[in-house]
Design an enzyme around this catalytic site. Structure first.
Site, PDB file in Angstrom:
ATOM      1  CG  HIS A  37      -1.860  -1.053   1.381  1.00 56.06           C
ATOM      2  ND1 HIS A  37      -1.730  -2.057   2.304  1.00 56.06           N
ATOM      3  CD2 HIS A  37      -2.992  -1.307   0.698  1.00 56.06           C
ATOM      4  CE1 HIS A  37      -2.748  -2.881   2.199  1.00 56.06           C
ATOM      5  NE2 HIS A  37      -3.540  -2.460   1.235  1.00 56.06           N
ATOM      6  CG  ASP A 150      -6.249  -7.332  -5.403  1.00 56.11           C
ATOM      7  OD1 ASP A 150      -6.783  -8.401  -5.091  1.00 56.11           O
ATOM      8  OD2 ASP A 150      -5.636  -6.612  -4.589  1.00 56.11           O
TER       9      ASP A 150
HETATM   10  O1  PAF Z   1      -8.112  -3.711  -3.322  1.00 57.80           O
HETATM   11  C1  PAF Z   1      -8.746  -3.384  -2.288  1.00 57.80           C
HETATM   12  O2  PAF Z   1      -8.205  -3.314  -1.173  1.00 57.80           O
HETATM   13  C2  PAF Z   1     -10.234  -3.126  -2.382  1.00 57.80           C
HETATM   14  O3  PAF Z   1     -10.841  -3.989  -3.285  1.00 57.80           O
HETATM   15  C3  PAF Z   1     -10.580  -1.667  -2.701  1.00 57.80           C
HETATM   16  C4  PAF Z   1     -10.094  -1.273  -4.089  1.00 57.80           C
HETATM   17  C5  PAF Z   1      -9.969  -0.769  -1.649  1.00 57.80           C
HETATM   18  C6  PAF Z   1     -12.094  -1.464  -2.684  1.00 57.80           C
HETATM   19  O4  PAF Z   1     -12.627  -1.754  -1.425  1.00 57.80           O
END
Ligand code: PAF
Length: 289
Positions: A37, A150
């Protein structure tokens, strides 16, 4: 850094930034923040005047109640990390703030949601789209940042933007890995020390698959990944509970996400995998071409 919990306060902060002609970068997260992140936040910091990070465990994207209940929630630690990483605003709304009314909207994405995560997590991508659109509406970003772990989610968000025609640039960011190769994920926290020690073999197997793809056909490479992981505990004399249970491994066109059967079928090719290990669902991906 400002921590904002209400939509009214967020609206005011966004209006102020827009009036000052600031560019806005949005990093949507569900918290339990790790280096992956933080790499999105650093990228957003480089490219925008105002960096907004949302921390919201979105209930409507969980098709499995147990997964939602067990999803790690570490808001205080998250806000400290966000502040050190240079975020300007942490938006941390409650479920009631985000969804004052029951959500009835359903999004459809055609063939890109009929593969991989789509059929296995019914309603998941529609739930992601609802929350991401809401975050777009609230923060009016110039750019939004998503991790490539993802991989399918990024294709879904791009498709959402085509449907709603918002001029937002999607910035995909590469997977961040631990030194031993495991893709960083909030779910890794739920692995025991023993499970954590075997988990890097997912990526090691994917890397072997990439080498193999120089000489073997698609089906052989596919089966190699599934077989290597499924038999890993046995071959290595590990306890039955440390068994990898691959849910899928799909070798697909990197844009249409449709499975390929020959390496010549597409220019860009990726392999995406979901594997269960001790009740924790791990995902990863690798580029073949
Ligand atoms: O990838 C994620 O953590 C979630 O799918 C997101 C994009 C924050 C949406 O809740």
């Amino acid at each position: 850094m400002q921590t904002i919990t209400t939509i009214a306060a967020l609206n005011a902060a966004i209006e102020e930034a827009k009036n000052a002609n600031k560019t806005i970068g949005l990093v949507p997260t569900m918290g339990a923040l790790h280096e992956g992140h933080l790499s999105l936040i650093h990228k957003a910091r480089e490219q925008n005047d105002l960096v907004v990070v949302s921390v919201f465990v979105n209930p409507i994207q969980f098709n499995n109640k147990e997964d939602l209940a067990k999803y790690p929630r570490t808001v205080e630690a998250d806000c400290e990390k966000l502040s050190s990483a240079g975020a300007d605003i942490a938006f941390v709304p409650s479920v009631e703030e985000m969804y004052p009314e029951p959500v009835n909207t359903v999004y459809h994405f055609g063939p890109i949601e009929e593969v991989m995560e789509g059929p296995r997590r019914p309603g998941h991508f529609s739930g992601v789209a609802v929350v991401v659109r809401r975050l777009f509406d609230l923060t009016k970003p110039n750019r939004a940042y998503f991790g490539e772990k993802d991989y399918q989610q990024i294709a879904i968000i791009r498709n959402l933007l085509e449907q709603i025609k918002y001029p937002i640039e999607i910035v995909p960011c590469p997977i961040v890995r631990a030194e031993d190769g495991l893709a960083l994920s909030s779910r890794n926290m739920r692995l025991s020390a023993e499970a954590r020690a075997v988990a890097p073999h997912i990526y090691a197997t994917l890397q072997q698959a990439v080498e193999m793809s120089e000489v073997e056909d698609v089906e052989t490479v596919h089966d190699f990944v599934i077989d290597t992981l499924s038999s890993f505990h046995e071959v290595n004399g590990l306890d039955e509970n440390l068994k990898f249970e691959p849910e899928y491994f799909e070798i697909v066109n990197d844009t249409t996400l449709q499975p390929i059967s020959d390496w010549k079928d597409a220019k860009g090719i990726v392999g995406c995998i979901a594997v269960w290990l001790t009740g924790v669902r791990l995902i990863d991906m690798v580029r073949f071409r």
